[in-house]
Design an enzyme around this catalytic site. Structure first.
Site, PDB file in Angstrom:
ATOM      1  N   GLU A   1       2.169  14.800  11.384  1.00 28.98           N
ATOM      2  CA  GLU A   1       1.657  15.853  10.758  1.00 28.98           C
ATOM      3  C   GLU A   1       1.972  17.076  11.595  1.00 28.98           C
ATOM      4  O   GLU A   1       2.310  18.302  10.811  1.00 28.98           O
ATOM      5  CB  GLU A   1       0.003  15.890  10.252  1.00 28.98           C
ATOM      6  CG  GLU A   1       0.020  15.069   9.180  1.00 28.98           C
ATOM      7  CD  GLU A   1      -0.911  13.729   9.929  1.00 28.98           C
ATOM      8  OE1 GLU A   1      -0.502  13.204  10.961  1.00 28.98           O
ATOM      9  OE2 GLU A   1      -1.560  12.735   8.930  1.00 28.98           O
TER      10      GLU A   1
ATOM     11  N   ASP B   1       0.799  -1.150   0.089  1.00 32.68           N
ATOM     12  CA  ASP B   1       0.054   0.118   0.057  1.00 32.68           C
ATOM     13  C   ASP B   1       0.774   1.150   0.043  1.00 32.68           C
ATOM     14  O   ASP B   1       1.926   1.305   0.659  1.00 32.68           O
ATOM     15  CB  ASP B   1      -0.893   0.171   1.089  1.00 32.68           C
ATOM     16  CG  ASP B   1      -2.191  -0.826   0.973  1.00 32.68           C
ATOM     17  OD1 ASP B   1      -2.549  -0.885  -0.187  1.00 32.68           O
ATOM     18  OD2 ASP B   1      -2.546  -1.461   2.029  1.00 32.68           O
TER      19      ASP B   1
ATOM     20  N   THR C   1     -15.006  16.323  16.248  1.00 28.02           N
ATOM     21  CA  THR C   1     -14.873  17.529  15.716  1.00 28.02           C
ATOM     22  C   THR C   1     -13.993  17.512  14.259  1.00 28.02           C
ATOM     23  O   THR C   1     -13.948  18.409  13.478  1.00 28.02           O
ATOM     24  CB  THR C   1     -14.203  18.401  16.717  1.00 28.02           C
ATOM     25  OG1 THR C   1     -12.973  18.006  17.063  1.00 28.02           O
ATOM     26  CG2 THR C   1     -15.037  18.579  17.869  1.00 28.02           C
ATOM     27  N   ARG C   2     -12.998  16.520  14.371  1.00 29.88           N
ATOM     28  CA  ARG C   2     -12.146  16.528  13.194  1.00 29.88           C
ATOM     29  C   ARG C   2     -11.203  17.626  13.124  1.00 29.88           C
ATOM     30  O   ARG C   2     -11.000  18.079  12.068  1.00 29.88           O
ATOM     31  CB  ARG C   2     -12.937  16.143  11.963  1.00 29.88           C
ATOM     32  CG  ARG C   2     -13.424  14.667  12.126  1.00 29.88           C
ATOM     33  CD  ARG C   2     -13.974  14.495  10.769  1.00 29.88           C
ATOM     34  NE  ARG C   2     -13.385  14.307   9.585  1.00 29.88           N
ATOM     35  CZ  ARG C   2     -13.984  14.895   8.483  1.00 29.88           C
ATOM     36  NH1 ARG C   2     -15.212  15.533   8.549  1.00 29.88           N
ATOM     37  NH2 ARG C   2     -13.134  14.899   7.556  1.00 29.88           N
ATOM     38  N   MET C   3     -10.963  18.361  14.276  1.00 32.83           N
ATOM     39  CA  MET C   3      -9.932  19.673  14.214  1.00 32.83           C
ATOM     40  C   MET C   3      -9.171  19.664  15.659  1.00 32.83           C
ATOM     41  O   MET C   3      -9.793  19.164  16.749  1.00 32.83           O
ATOM     42  CB  MET C   3     -10.761  20.728  14.060  1.00 32.83           C
ATOM     43  CG  MET C   3     -11.924  21.254  14.725  1.00 32.83           C
ATOM     44  SD  MET C   3     -12.482  22.804  14.389  1.00 32.83           S
ATOM     45  CE  MET C   3     -14.036  22.535  13.914  1.00 32.83           C
TER      46      MET C   3
ATOM     47  N   LYS D   1      -7.100  24.131  13.636  1.00 29.28           N
ATOM     48  CA  LYS D   1      -6.872  23.662  12.383  1.00 29.28           C
ATOM     49  C   LYS D   1      -7.356  22.144  12.187  1.00 29.28           C
ATOM     50  O   LYS D   1      -7.817  21.622  13.245  1.00 29.28           O
ATOM     51  CB  LYS D   1      -5.396  23.704  12.197  1.00 29.28           C
ATOM     52  CG  LYS D   1      -4.512  22.490  13.014  1.00 29.28           C
ATOM     53  CD  LYS D   1      -3.299  22.110  12.337  1.00 29.28           C
ATOM     54  CE  LYS D   1      -3.066  20.472  12.776  1.00 29.28           C
ATOM     55  NZ  LYS D   1      -2.266  20.383  14.068  1.00 29.28           N
TER      56      LYS D   1
ATOM     57  N   ASP E   1      -6.080  -3.549   5.596  1.00 31.30           N
ATOM     58  CA  ASP E   1      -6.848  -3.540   6.943  1.00 31.30           C
ATOM     59  C   ASP E   1      -8.400  -3.559   6.653  1.00 31.30           C
ATOM     60  O   ASP E   1      -9.050  -3.933   7.670  1.00 31.30           O
ATOM     61  CB  ASP E   1      -6.515  -2.276   7.707  1.00 31.30           C
ATOM     62  CG  ASP E   1      -6.331  -0.940   6.817  1.00 31.30           C
ATOM     63  OD1 ASP E   1      -6.955  -0.926   5.471  1.00 31.30           O
ATOM     64  OD2 ASP E   1      -5.783  -0.162   7.178  1.00 31.30           O
TER      65      ASP E   1
ATOM     66  N   PHE F   1      -7.425  16.762  19.102  1.00 28.95           N
ATOM     67  CA  PHE F   1      -8.045  16.343  18.080  1.00 28.95           C
ATOM     68  C   PHE F   1      -9.076  15.242  18.604  1.00 28.95           C
ATOM     69  O   PHE F   1      -8.906  14.451  19.289  1.00 28.95           O
ATOM     70  CB  PHE F   1      -7.229  15.795  17.054  1.00 28.95           C
ATOM     71  CG  PHE F   1      -8.022  15.109  15.819  1.00 28.95           C
ATOM     72  CD1 PHE F   1      -8.132  16.024  14.768  1.00 28.95           C
ATOM     73  CD2 PHE F   1      -8.214  13.855  15.728  1.00 28.95           C
ATOM     74  CE1 PHE F   1      -8.840  15.632  13.684  1.00 28.95           C
ATOM     75  CE2 PHE F   1      -8.974  13.449  14.548  1.00 28.95           C
ATOM     76  CZ  PHE F   1      -9.168  14.255  13.593  1.00 28.95           C
TER      77      PHE F   1
END
Lengths: 685, 575
Positions: free
Chosen positions: A354, A313, A387-389, A401, A522, A383
């Site tokens: 990141e 992958d 909310t994905r922030m 962010k 996966d 995080f």
């Protein structure tokens, strides 16, 4: 080496393991167990015969040198013991690990859901975890130990899986999707889950893991069976040759004593490889395990050595799984410095790759953060899957962010400037990932996260090519992006816009050409391909379906490890071949030690064959037997660690190994037996 | 070594190299059922035979059917041959009026000729009628050789085919081997032999009065016609007891040279055919190279040992070195027509292959010179080997070599792209074990039986070698005798008979099973990770494995036989 591996890896020769192995090696003398290793079984029979001779000589039932017979018997017993010790040592680390795993299997209570109400507030009854059966639904809340393997059917939670992976950082599990599998024995840290149990007690992942690491459920692998047949065949040949020899000796009126005959037989049969064979196999699985990969069978590890096509992958294997920040793209009216500084602040507590890459890029633009910002009181917002922030609240200002759509929602309708939207689209088209940054609901710009090919991958693929293994990159990217990355990484081929069906078709095509294929996966939709592949490695983060279909599970969920597994598989086969060659080559010297010794009394002319100049017939036979036993001990580390692996073509590897183990195998015993003879003769033999 | 000797040996190697390729190509065409220059002549006859026998030439057989056909053919052949010998007194072409052959000898001889061994516990001229020789023995000289070739071809097909179920048709392979290969060469070279002075008639024996006035009976018979197939088919059964040492069976040095060349030619050609069928000629040459090396090693050892002769003679004042006027070395038991070089060459070749014809008495060789033929046979006669049996026997060692060494490159060992798994290893070990078991087991039994020991002419290590040689020769289907052993006793006739049967069919059937199993597998394409079997490195490895496996198995026996005898000879003791 990651931190948990340090925490987990015991040294091969840890004193506790050695102590336990010493005890186990004696237990393993039981003929019913030893029978599985035909060569060592013959040695044991030989040891019994010589011991009987010794007892007869001691008690005066038969004439003969009791001291000599006693010494030979002792060394024959040592020969068997050294072999069983090697096996026990190989099992040692696994057993220690199994003990640790068993501790997680303490009595657990489960909350079995009785109604079918949705949400957390359901009715349940407390039952013992052992009462759970496949299909039961249980509720698990923060602090609970998960009572059995299953798939989350409702909820999101963070889970501590360190019991099986050794990794202390929690992982997120949520219902639906590819991160729904939970493993019994792990602990929920926050939130709650409803889990559908997928295995009955005794068949759980941990149970299987205990069985595997302990070697209890170990079966001989196909190649091991073939080699055992070869070694047994050779043993029978030598038995025939020596029975015939006794007959010839009788014809020449100089029959040989049973002790001497047994000594010669044991020296000739391939005891070195016969004694170390199962240790090599167990140690191979153990080496895979030390890399936190759980092989469901030795067969899978062995097959890994034969793999000729690797499906890798892209994400996480070829490229750094978490993309790296490569540019800041400010919104109109925002300076790049301002965007960088804000992004920097938002990522201060973000320990993900990141996040770190954003900090690193920001520092290139703005140098260090001003002291007043650094020292200001801050509240970090971690995080979350909802909310994905993430971000920070400081000085009354909220910096965030996160995913572009999440930030867009935060900014409200029309809050996303069209220029930023255009940049976002550009990034997405190039195969990158955009990340938006906002301060108090105002979008400041986007961060471009890009795939970065892992350092050293090109070299790795070159080595694989030298070993005759073709690498195919699998990616969901469009062909253009895929080609760019494939070229950069140096893989042989790629499959772009890969669907599970396309992956399956590729595997079938390769297999039809007689190739063995390995892959990682996966998701549930990877399961058929994982099952079809000869070596399928499922990520531990994946679904139960994927884990069931695969024949290995990587507890670290690091797809790069497939390459290491292939190397271990090859190393395993090489070690077997090398020790077999060594074992057979050793016989040449042993003949020159024992044959003249056997018949020198009757035919003094045979002394011409005593090219090592051994002191006396007795010292010669004793030295050969001692050498034969000691060489097993000397090779235990090699058997457990595997012979040195080099990523070279077959011809180069073969030439090297023939030289070391073939030619070396002929020469070493001449030196060894002579050296032992010098010591033995000093004791008056 | 003398210059003359070296030139003779080099000429032989050169001649062998020259015949290998054309013969290999011809064999490939014959067994791929392609047209060749003999098709116009032989084709109609071939089709007639198929029609008469009801053979469907295009129906291919699985390995089991192939084995059954081969076994049936051999069993029926053996029974008929047994019957001919038992009834020869009432059958025609018996001008000497020889009586029926004894049951145990008939069993031994029937097995011997069906298994391509041609062990002869009898003297041909005083036991077998012309009818028995021609209709019985000569027939099997052809078909047992053709069977061997058929098996080699079937095994080759099994190795080179991919995802296949069948190995070919036994009857077709048998007929084609006989009609296209064995018969034409036998006819042509037979005429050359007649020109060289071999007899070919059905006359009664000639009675002559010698110069001293003694009466001498000179045997006659259809010799030349049997002689080519005796060599070409690696049968080795002589028309006369003296075999190729007899002037009527081998009149001159040049006929002797052609005879040894005939022994190796098909075995050598088959390796070329194998390479061609495998679509990789170097696969064939790798095996050929290993065979050539082992041949030369044995030849040089034997030749040097014979040329150096016996040190005891030197002590008696006899010149051992070769001079202008005499050959030097050990000339006992050798024909002056052939000398040491041709005798050593013949002895090495006849035992490398499973021929067993002799042009000198191996019993009279020096201990080490005599050990070479013995050891050659112990290796299973894989050095060019018997027609067909050399190649399929060699594959036993190839499988074992590939298995051991192949592991060292870190992959499941594979040959021609097919994995060697426990089934193949099991079958290869079974073949090897049955050889070892018969060679050593029967010898071990015989040397402790007082009645068997009565057959011995010599005592001590030499006597041991004689019995060991007999069982080794029988098991390897060689058929040469070391002399000194009177083997025409019920004990030896029966035990040697079984050694021949086991040595033949316990190798053939496992190897056909290997072929069947390998044919089904899918070939893996060659990559850098593949253990190449078409290189000199592999050839070397194969040699090492053969020498070490063979050496380790037989070293104890040899050390009490020829090696001990050699050491005793150096010390001045003879047997």
């Amino acid at each position: 080496m990651s931190k948990h591996e340090v925490h987990k890896q015991k040294s091969l020769f840890d004193p506790a393991i050695v102590k336990r192995a010493l005890v186990d090696s004696i237990k393993k003398l039981d003929p019913r167990l030893l029978w599985k290793s035909p060569v060592m079984f013959v040695v044991e029979i030989g040891a019994v015969l010589t011991t009987a001779s010794w007892v007869r000589e001691l008690t005066g039932f038969s004439s003969g040198d009791a001291v000599f017979s006693g010494l030979i018997s002792a060394w024959l017993w040592f020969t068997v013991l050294f072999a069983t010790f090697a096996e026990a040592m190989a099992e040692g680390r696994g057993k220690a690990q199994a003990d640790a795993l068993r501790k997680t299997k303490t009595e657990t209570m489960a909350k079995r859901v009785t109604g079918d109400t949705v949400g957390k507030g359901v009715q349940f009854t407390q039952v013992n975890a052992t009462m759970l059966r496949k299909g039961d639904i249980v509720l698990i809340e923060a602090g609970d130990i998960i009572p059995g393997d299953g798939d989350a059917v409702e909820g999101v939670a963070s889970i501590d899986e360190s019991a099986i992976t050794g990794e202390s950082a929690p992982v997120i599990r949520e219902s639906g999707g590819d991160r729904s599998a939970v493993t019994g024995g792990t602990r929920i840290i926050s939130d709650w889950l409803k889990v559908k149990i997928t295995s009955n007690p005794g068949e759980t992942f941990i149970d299987r893991m205990i069985g595997l690491v302990e070697g209890a459920s170990r079966q001989k692998t196909p190649n091991e069976i073939a080699l055992t047949i070869l070694l047994s065949g050779m043993t029978i040949i030598f038995v025939v040759a020596l029975v015939a020899l006794q007959s010839f000796a009788t014809y020449l009126a100089s029959p040989v004593s049973i002790v001497v005959m047994v000594s010669l037989l044991i020296c000739l049969i391939p005891t070195t490889i016969g004694g170390l064979l199962s240790a090599i196999g167990i140690a191979g699985i153990d080496r895979v395990l030390q890399r936190n990969v759980l092989a469901m069978s030795g067969r899978a590890v062995e097959a890994a050595g034969d793999v000729s096509t690797l499906l890798l992958d892209k994400t996480g294997t070829i490229t750094i799984g978490n993309r790296m920040a490569t540019e800041f793209l400010p919104a109109p009216g925002v300076t790049i410095e301002a965007l960088a500084q804000t992004a920097h602040l938002s990522s201060l507590s973000d320990e993900t790759p990141e996040g770190r890459s954003i900090v690193a890029l920001a520092e290139q633009i703005t140098r260090d953060l001003p002291f007043e910002l650094l020292s200001a009181a801050k509240t970090f917002i971690p995080f979350s899957a909802h909310t994905r922030m993430s971000g920070v609240d400081m000085g009354g200002s909220a910096i965030r962010k996160g995913a572009v759509d999440a930030i867009a929602r935060l900014a409200g309708p029309g809050g996303m400037p069209p220029e930023v939207t255009a940049q976002v689209e550009r990034i997405a088209k190039s195969g990158g990932t955009p990340l938006a940054v906002a301060q108090d609901g105002r979008v400041l710009g986007v961060i471009h996260l890009k795939d970065i090919v892992k350092p050293g991958m090109r070299e790795r693929f070159e080595q694989l090519r030298a070993m005759g293994i073709k690498t195919v990159m699998i990616t969901g990217d469009n062909p253009l992006t895929a080609r760019a990355i494939a070229e950069e990484a140096g893989v042989d081929d790629f499959l772009a816009e890969a669907t599970p069906e396309a992956k399956m078709a590729l595997i079938r095509k390769e297999q039809a050409m007689g190739k063995l294929v390995a892959m990682t996966g996966d998701g549930t939709n990877d399961a058929p391909a994982l099952a079809q592949a000869d070596v399928g490695v499922a990520m531990n983060t994946g679904t139960m379906a994927a884990k069931e279909a695969a024949n290995m599970v990587d507890l670290d969920s690091n797809p790069t490890k497939l390459i290491e597994v292939v190397e271990i598989g090859k190393q395993l086969l090489m070690t077997r071949g090398a020790l077999t060659t060594f074992s057979i080559a050793n016989d040449v010297a042993k003949y020159f030690a024992i044959i003249p010794a056997m018949f020198m009394a009757a035919f003094p002319e045979l002394a011409a064959l005593n090219i090592m100049g051994l002191h006396s017939p007795q010292s010669a036979i004793l030295s050969a037997v001692i050498f034969n036993a000691l060489i097993i001990v000397a090779l235990i580390p090699l058997a457990l660690k595997g012979i040195k692996y080099r990523p070279l073509g077959a011809a180069a590897v073969l030439r090297r190994n023939i030289l070391v183990y073939g030619v070396g195998g002929v020469i070493i015993p001449f030196i060894g037996i002579k050296a032992i003879d010098l010591v033995v003769s000093a004791f008056g033999f | 070594m003398t210059t003359n000797g070296i030139i003779q040996l080099l000429a032989f190697v050169l001649a062998l190299v020259l015949v290998t390729k054309p013969l290999g190509i011809f064999l490939t065409r014959v067994f791929s059922n392609e047209r060749n220059f003999l098709t116009p002549v032989v084709g109609p006859l071939e089709r007639l035979i198929y029609r008469l026998c009801g053979v469907k030439p295009n129906a291919e057989m699985k390995w089991t059917t192939y084995s059954m056909a081969m076994l049936m053919f051999s069993v029926v052949g053996a029974i008929v041959l047994y019957g001919i010998m038992r009834l020869q007194d009432i059958l025609p072409w018996n001008p000497q009026g020889l009586g029926a052959v004894a049951p145990d000898l008939s069993f031994n001889t029937a097995v011997s000729f069906v298994t391509n061994t041609n062990w002869q516990a009898y003297s041909g001229e005083s036991t077998m009628s012309y009818f028995t020789q021609m209709a019985g023995l000569a027939f099997h000289n052809f078909v047992s050789a053709a069977t061997g070739i058929a098996i080699a071809v079937a095994v080759t097909r099994g190795l080179v085919r991919s995802s296949a179920q069948t190995l070919g048709n036994f009857w077709v392979d048998l007929v084609r081997a006989t009609l296209y290969v064995l018969l034409p060469i036998s006819i042509v070279v037979g005429l050359i032999f007649v020109a060289g002075g071999m007899v070919q008639n059905l006359s009664p024996y000639v009675t002559a009065i010698t110069l001293e006035g003694a009466k001498q009976i000179i045997p006659m018979g259809p010799v030349a016609s049997q002689e080519v197939i005796k060599m070409l088919g690696t049968n080795g059964g002589g028309f006369f007891n003296a075999n190729s040492a007899h002037p009527f069976e081998n009149p001159a040095a040049w006929t002797s040279f052609i005879q040894v060349l005939l022994i190796f030619s098909i075995g050598s050609g088959l390796t070329y055919m194998f390479g061609r069928m495998a679509k990789d000629q170097r696969q064939g040459w790798a095996i050929w190279g290993a065979m050539m090396f082992l041949f030369l090693a044995g030849l040089v050892t034997c030749y040097m040992s014979e040329q150096s002769g016996n040190p005891i003679l030197e002590k008696a004042g006899i010149e051992r070195a070769a001079t202008e006027t005499q050959s030097g070395g050990n000339m006992e038991g050798k024909e002056v027509r052939f000398g040491i070089t041709q005798s050593a060459l013949f002895a090495t070749v006849t035992t490398d292959a499973s021929c067993g014809a002799v042009n000198g008495m191996h019993d009279s060789f020096t201990p080490i010179g005599g050990m070479v033929p013995l050891f050659n046979m112990m290796l299973g006669e894989v050095i060019f080997g018997g027609v067909g049996s050399g190649l399929y026997g060699m594959f036993v060692f190839v499988l074992i070599s590939v298995f051991i060494a192949g592991l060292m490159v870190g992959r499941t060992p594979e040959y021609l792209g097919k994995k060697i798994e426990s089934k193949e290893v099991k079958l290869a070990m079974l073949a090897l074990l049955s050889l070892v078991f018969c060679m050593l087991g029967f010898t071990a039994w015989a040397v402790v039986r007082p009645d068997a020991l009565k057959s011995l002419a010599n005592t001590g290590p030499h006597g041991l070698t004689e019995i060991l040689y007999a069982f080794t020769s029988a098991t390897a289907n060689n058929g040469s005798a070391f002399a000194g052993l009177s083997a025409n006793t019920p004990f030896f006739n029966v035990t040697l008979g079984f050694a021949m049967l086991f040595g033949r069919f316990f190798v053939i059937v496992p190897m056909l099973a290997v072929a069947g199993s390998m044919a089904k597998k899918t070939a893996v394409p060659v990559s850098h990770g593949t253990f190449l079997t078409n290189t000199p490195l592999f050839g070397t490895l194969l040699v090492m494995v053969i020498l070490i496996v063979g050496g380790l198995t037989f070293f104890p026996a040899l050390s009490l036989g020829p090696i001990l005898e050699h050491l005793l000879m150096q010390a001045g003791k003879l047997f």
